[in-house]
Design a protein around this motif. Structure first.
Motif, mmCIF file in Angstrom:
data_model
loop_
_atom_site.group_PDB
_atom_site.id
_atom_site.type_symbol
_atom_site.label_atom_id
_atom_site.label_comp_id
_atom_site.label_asym_id
_atom_site.label_seq_id
_atom_site.Cartn_x
_atom_site.Cartn_y
_atom_site.Cartn_z
ATOM 1 N N PRO A 58 4.458 62.383 -20.315
ATOM 2 C CA PRO A 58 5.153 63.588 -20.803
ATOM 3 C C PRO A 58 4.398 64.876 -20.485
ATOM 4 O O PRO A 58 5.017 65.901 -20.185
ATOM 5 N N VAL A 59 3.085 64.839 -20.509
ATOM 6 C CA VAL A 59 2.292 66.032 -20.191
ATOM 7 C C VAL A 59 2.484 66.405 -18.718
ATOM 8 O O VAL A 59 2.617 67.588 -18.379
ATOM 9 N N ILE A 60 2.514 65.420 -17.852
ATOM 10 C CA ILE A 60 2.724 65.682 -16.430
ATOM 11 C C ILE A 60 4.112 66.277 -16.202
ATOM 12 O O ILE A 60 4.268 67.207 -15.406
ATOM 13 N N ILE A 61 5.124 65.758 -16.885
ATOM 14 C CA ILE A 61 6.479 66.286 -16.726
ATOM 15 C C ILE A 61 6.539 67.747 -17.149
ATOM 16 O O ILE A 61 7.116 68.587 -16.447
ATOM 17 N N VAL A 62 5.928 68.082 -18.266
ATOM 18 C CA VAL A 62 5.907 69.477 -18.721
ATOM 19 C C VAL A 62 5.138 70.346 -17.732
ATOM 20 O O VAL A 62 5.569 71.464 -17.407
ATOM 21 N N VAL A 64 4.682 69.898 -14.497
ATOM 22 C CA VAL A 64 5.474 70.064 -13.272
ATOM 23 C C VAL A 64 6.605 71.047 -13.512
ATOM 24 O O VAL A 64 6.884 71.912 -12.669
ATOM 25 N N TYR A 65 7.263 70.968 -14.661
ATOM 26 C CA TYR A 65 8.336 71.909 -14.971
ATOM 27 C C TYR A 65 7.808 73.338 -15.057
ATOM 28 O O TYR A 65 8.409 74.267 -14.505
ATOM 29 N N LEU A 66 6.680 73.533 -15.737
ATOM 30 C CA LEU A 66 6.118 74.874 -15.847
ATOM 31 C C LEU A 66 5.669 75.407 -14.488
ATOM 32 O O LEU A 66 5.811 76.606 -14.204
ATOM 33 N N HIS A 67 5.147 74.539 -13.645
ATOM 34 C CA HIS A 67 4.776 74.954 -12.291
ATOM 35 C C HIS A 67 6.009 75.381 -11.515
ATOM 36 O O HIS A 67 6.004 76.422 -10.845
ATOM 37 N N TRP A 68 7.070 74.608 -11.578
ATOM 38 C CA TRP A 68 8.317 74.963 -10.904
ATOM 39 C C TRP A 68 8.857 76.280 -11.445
ATOM 40 O O TRP A 68 9.300 77.146 -10.676
ATOM 41 N N LEU A 69 8.828 76.470 -12.762
ATOM 42 C CA LEU A 69 9.331 77.687 -13.369
ATOM 43 C C LEU A 69 8.520 78.899 -12.916
ATOM 44 O O LEU A 69 9.095 79.951 -12.597
ATOM 45 N N SER A 70 7.204 78.759 -12.859
ATOM 46 C CA SER A 70 6.388 79.887 -12.415
ATOM 47 C C SER A 70 6.645 80.204 -10.943
ATOM 48 O O SER A 70 6.628 81.375 -10.549
#
Length: 78
Positions: A58-62, A64-70
């Motif tokens: 779950p930490v990796i998923i979050v 990756v999502y935050l990286h994509w969002l940035s």
């Protein structure tokens, strides 16, 4: 292109080997009778590392999502 396919296949094979090893250590050893080998017995009695990888998912998923969002937000300003 052939070299890229070979490297990709090596990554997939490495991932499969790691998954099988983790699945053995986290699930299968808990269902088997106790081992007499000290190394296998230590893996079987482990309670920390057998949960470490599933709980980091779950930490990796979050992350990756935050990286994509940035990356999306930075592309709007350039």
């Amino acid at each position: 292109m052939h070299r890229d396919q070979l490297i990709g296949s090596a990554f997939i094979a490495f991932g499969i080997i790691l998954f099988v090893g983790f699945f053995y250590a986290a699930v299968l050893t808990k269902m088997l009778p106790p081992y007499e080998n000290r190394f296998l017995s230590a893996i079987q009695n482990d309670r920390y590392y057998c949960l470490l990888i599933p709980l980091t998912l779950p930490v990796i998923i979050v992350a990756v999502y935050l990286h994509w969002l940035s990356m999306k937000m930075n592309s709007n300003y350039t």
